[in-house]
Design an enzyme around this catalytic site. Sequence first.
Site, mmCIF file in Angstrom:
data_model
loop_
_atom_site.group_PDB
_atom_site.id
_atom_site.type_symbol
_atom_site.label_atom_id
_atom_site.label_comp_id
_atom_site.label_asym_id
_atom_site.label_seq_id
_atom_site.Cartn_x
_atom_site.Cartn_y
_atom_site.Cartn_z
ATOM 1 N N HIS A 55 0.861 -1.264 0.068
ATOM 2 C CA HIS A 55 0.009 -0.066 -0.065
ATOM 3 C C HIS A 55 0.832 1.347 0.007
ATOM 4 O O HIS A 55 1.482 1.457 -0.920
ATOM 5 C CB HIS A 55 -0.863 -0.277 1.382
ATOM 6 C CG HIS A 55 -1.985 0.630 1.238
ATOM 7 N ND1 HIS A 55 -2.385 1.747 0.193
ATOM 8 C CD2 HIS A 55 -2.850 1.059 2.287
ATOM 9 C CE1 HIS A 55 -3.414 2.502 0.675
ATOM 10 N NE2 HIS A 55 -3.701 2.245 1.671
ATOM 11 N N HIS A 110 -2.181 -2.018 -10.016
ATOM 12 C CA HIS A 110 -3.045 -1.580 -8.929
ATOM 13 C C HIS A 110 -4.260 -2.364 -9.051
ATOM 14 O O HIS A 110 -4.602 -2.884 -9.931
ATOM 15 C CB HIS A 110 -3.420 -0.167 -9.506
ATOM 16 C CG HIS A 110 -3.783 0.785 -8.269
ATOM 17 N ND1 HIS A 110 -5.395 0.908 -7.820
ATOM 18 C CD2 HIS A 110 -3.413 1.603 -7.240
ATOM 19 C CE1 HIS A 110 -5.394 1.635 -6.960
ATOM 20 N NE2 HIS A 110 -4.314 2.030 -6.479
ATOM 21 N N ASP A 115 2.953 5.706 -6.761
ATOM 22 C CA ASP A 115 4.476 5.370 -5.943
ATOM 23 C C ASP A 115 5.491 5.253 -6.787
ATOM 24 O O ASP A 115 6.630 5.442 -6.118
ATOM 25 C CB ASP A 115 4.191 4.021 -4.998
ATOM 26 C CG ASP A 115 3.209 4.532 -3.802
ATOM 27 O OD1 ASP A 115 3.192 5.433 -3.356
ATOM 28 O OD2 ASP A 115 2.655 3.291 -3.494
HETATM 29 N N1 ACO Z 1 4.955 -6.553 -10.881
HETATM 30 C C1 ACO Z 1 4.628 -7.940 -11.387
HETATM 31 N N2 ACO Z 1 3.562 -8.651 -11.574
HETATM 32 C C2 ACO Z 1 2.370 -7.887 -11.110
HETATM 33 C C3 ACO Z 1 2.604 -6.760 -10.256
HETATM 34 C C4 ACO Z 1 3.824 -6.229 -10.368
HETATM 35 N N3 ACO Z 1 3.784 -4.999 -9.536
HETATM 36 N N4 ACO Z 1 1.448 -6.513 -9.910
HETATM 37 C C5 ACO Z 1 0.630 -7.341 -10.250
HETATM 38 N N5 ACO Z 1 1.389 -8.429 -11.138
HETATM 39 C C6 ACO Z 1 0.821 -9.491 -11.822
HETATM 40 C C7 ACO Z 1 0.358 -10.618 -10.630
HETATM 41 O O1 ACO Z 1 1.572 -11.373 -10.479
HETATM 42 C C8 ACO Z 1 -0.785 -11.124 -11.481
HETATM 43 O O2 ACO Z 1 -0.293 -12.060 -12.372
HETATM 44 P P1 ACO Z 1 -0.925 -13.603 -12.612
HETATM 45 O O3 ACO Z 1 -2.268 -13.194 -13.220
HETATM 46 O O4 ACO Z 1 -0.004 -14.094 -13.803
HETATM 47 O O5 ACO Z 1 -1.136 -14.478 -11.518
HETATM 48 C C9 ACO Z 1 -1.333 -10.432 -12.241
HETATM 49 O O6 ACO Z 1 -0.666 -9.124 -12.302
HETATM 50 C C10 ACO Z 1 -2.626 -9.511 -11.234
HETATM 51 O O7 ACO Z 1 -2.218 -8.821 -9.830
HETATM 52 P P2 ACO Z 1 -2.768 -9.215 -8.715
HETATM 53 O O8 ACO Z 1 -1.807 -9.405 -7.509
HETATM 54 O O9 ACO Z 1 -4.018 -10.099 -8.631
HETATM 55 O O10 ACO Z 1 -3.609 -7.888 -8.441
HETATM 56 P P3 ACO Z 1 -4.059 -6.976 -6.837
HETATM 57 O O11 ACO Z 1 -5.100 -6.136 -7.572
HETATM 58 O O12 ACO Z 1 -4.065 -8.105 -6.053
HETATM 59 O O13 ACO Z 1 -2.742 -6.279 -6.467
HETATM 60 C C11 ACO Z 1 -1.255 -4.648 -6.064
HETATM 61 C C12 ACO Z 1 -2.503 -4.915 -6.623
HETATM 62 C C13 ACO Z 1 -1.067 -5.115 -4.715
HETATM 63 C C14 ACO Z 1 -0.889 -3.235 -5.957
HETATM 64 C C15 ACO Z 1 0.072 -5.357 -7.169
HETATM 65 O O14 ACO Z 1 -0.158 -4.835 -8.196
HETATM 66 C C16 ACO Z 1 1.230 -5.027 -6.188
HETATM 67 O O15 ACO Z 1 1.543 -5.934 -5.427
HETATM 68 N N6 ACO Z 1 2.135 -3.792 -6.933
HETATM 69 C C17 ACO Z 1 3.321 -3.546 -6.452
HETATM 70 C C18 ACO Z 1 3.158 -2.728 -5.039
HETATM 71 C C19 ACO Z 1 2.810 -1.712 -5.163
HETATM 72 O O16 ACO Z 1 3.253 -0.892 -6.036
HETATM 73 N N7 ACO Z 1 2.022 -1.217 -4.698
HETATM 74 C C20 ACO Z 1 1.324 0.346 -4.473
HETATM 75 C C21 ACO Z 1 -0.166 0.407 -5.001
HETATM 76 S S1 ACO Z 1 -0.593 2.162 -4.984
HETATM 77 C C22 ACO Z 1 -0.927 2.346 -3.437
HETATM 78 O O17 ACO Z 1 -1.577 1.438 -2.708
HETATM 79 C C23 ACO Z 1 -0.948 3.744 -3.016
#
Ligand code: ACO
Length: 428
Positions: A267, A306, A362
């Site tokens: 987050h 996201h 971010d």
């Molecule tokens: N890098 C690589 N792969 C990713 C990323 C990433 N940053 N984010 C998502 N994916 C992939 C997942 O592995 C998944 O792949 P799959 O379908 O092959 O399993 C697919 O994309 C969907 O991702 P989910 O994890 O289901 O997406 P979710 O909505 O649960 O997660 C989140 C969102 C937590 C923000 C995620 O994208 C993440 O962890 N990003 C990195 C951390 C980050 O930057 N967080 C800041 C968010 S903004 C904020 O809170 C202010």
Amino acid sequence: MPDTLTITDNRTGKKYEIPIEHDTVKAMDLRQIKVHEDDFGMMAYDPAYMNTASVKSNITFIDGDKGILRYRGYPIEQLAEHCTSFLEVAYLLLHGELPDRPHLEDWRYNIKMHTFVHENIKKLMEGFRYDAHPMGMFISTISALSTFYPEAKDIMNPDVRRKQMYRLIGKVPTIAAFTYRHSKGMPYIYPDNELTYAGNFLNMMFKIGQSYKPHPVLEHALTVLFILHADHEQNCSTNTMRSIGSSHIDPYSACAGAAAALWGPLHGGANEAVLRMLDEIGSKNNVSAIIKDVKEGKRKLMGFGHRIYKNYDPRAKVIKQLAYEVFEVTGTNPKLDLALELERIALEDDYFVKRKLYPNVDFYSGLIYEAMGFPMDFFPVLFAIPRTAGWLSHWQEHLLDPEQKIARPRQIYLGAGERNWIAINKRS
Ligand code: ACO
């Protein structure tokens, strides 16, 4: 066409007409679906609330596919460009309308009257270890405010609520700056109410001697960053604020909980994780190796992806532009080139394109914060300052919503059935 959903339960052959409102069905309407009269009834299972609306809200609108973010109907880009003070946006979030001049002056005055903290708060903060994480200090101190203002628990009294809003919005920059000064072993600087919200915060952070003046470009950049981070509808920390608030606890305790949720690396902790990742990558030559690891599922590309945005995060666009203005003053952050290269490669790559992974808020904010002199572990605190206004807006909306009750989800119990107690010497 009736606004209903017809469900046939193939276990019994029975049909049910469920009303649809706002493209949504009420989970409670599923409860009538039963096989036997004494069954509990059907529930919806939705871990992480992927497709569950838990509130009706008038505060913030996001269209994640189109990359749209609006506070109270106003596009975030317009607010970032035209609002000259963060408090104008805080007012908008809390009151639903942009303030006219007298209302803005009154709002500002009241918040400025609440920027100082009790001297015992200072003493309490002095008790933290020299290397305590600023966010840990921030969360604990916000929580401690509830002991200074016990009347805050009278949450249904609008005057009491308003007073705590002045206090929380007024004091979060002071507490945040004190956590920084504490880490540095520097004397705390008291608020200067002649300055703007962002200017006063910079002053409390960085003032040494009499000559410090917040640079107008950096003050403006921080104002924009505060505006961009002020609210984001039902994100993890806001959901926490609503959930804790639903037990009718005081807003300080609820805000401390929301701030704790914000701290996590998935987050608000992600901007720190982005900079650590860029540090680790080190040079453009290593970008493809990182991308390979990400695609093999060995790690995540921090600052990408996201839950809601499946397009470029509109805040990231504004921040990317802002970064250039800040670097004009501070000198460029050498990690910018690396970040741009990472973005370029990721946006062309099938893995990211297919999953609609774009830079989020971010990805670039940490670069600006670092260039402005904020240490990495301070980034989540910078997020929590403006988000306090968003949390309070949702807290109030939740309290006044007649459809809301204490938040209490259901579970699907899959554990052991009833069994008899076993004496300790007979357990395997
Ligand atoms: N890098 C690589 N792969 C990713 C990323 C990433 N940053 N984010 C998502 N994916 C992939 C997942 O592995 C998944 O792949 P799959 O379908 O092959 O399993 C697919 O994309 C969907 O991702 P989910 O994890 O289901 O997406 P979710 O909505 O649960 O997660 C989140 C969102 C937590 C923000 C995620 O994208 C993440 O962890 N990003 C990195 C951390 C980050 O930057 N967080 C800041 C968010 S903004 C904020 O809170 C202010």
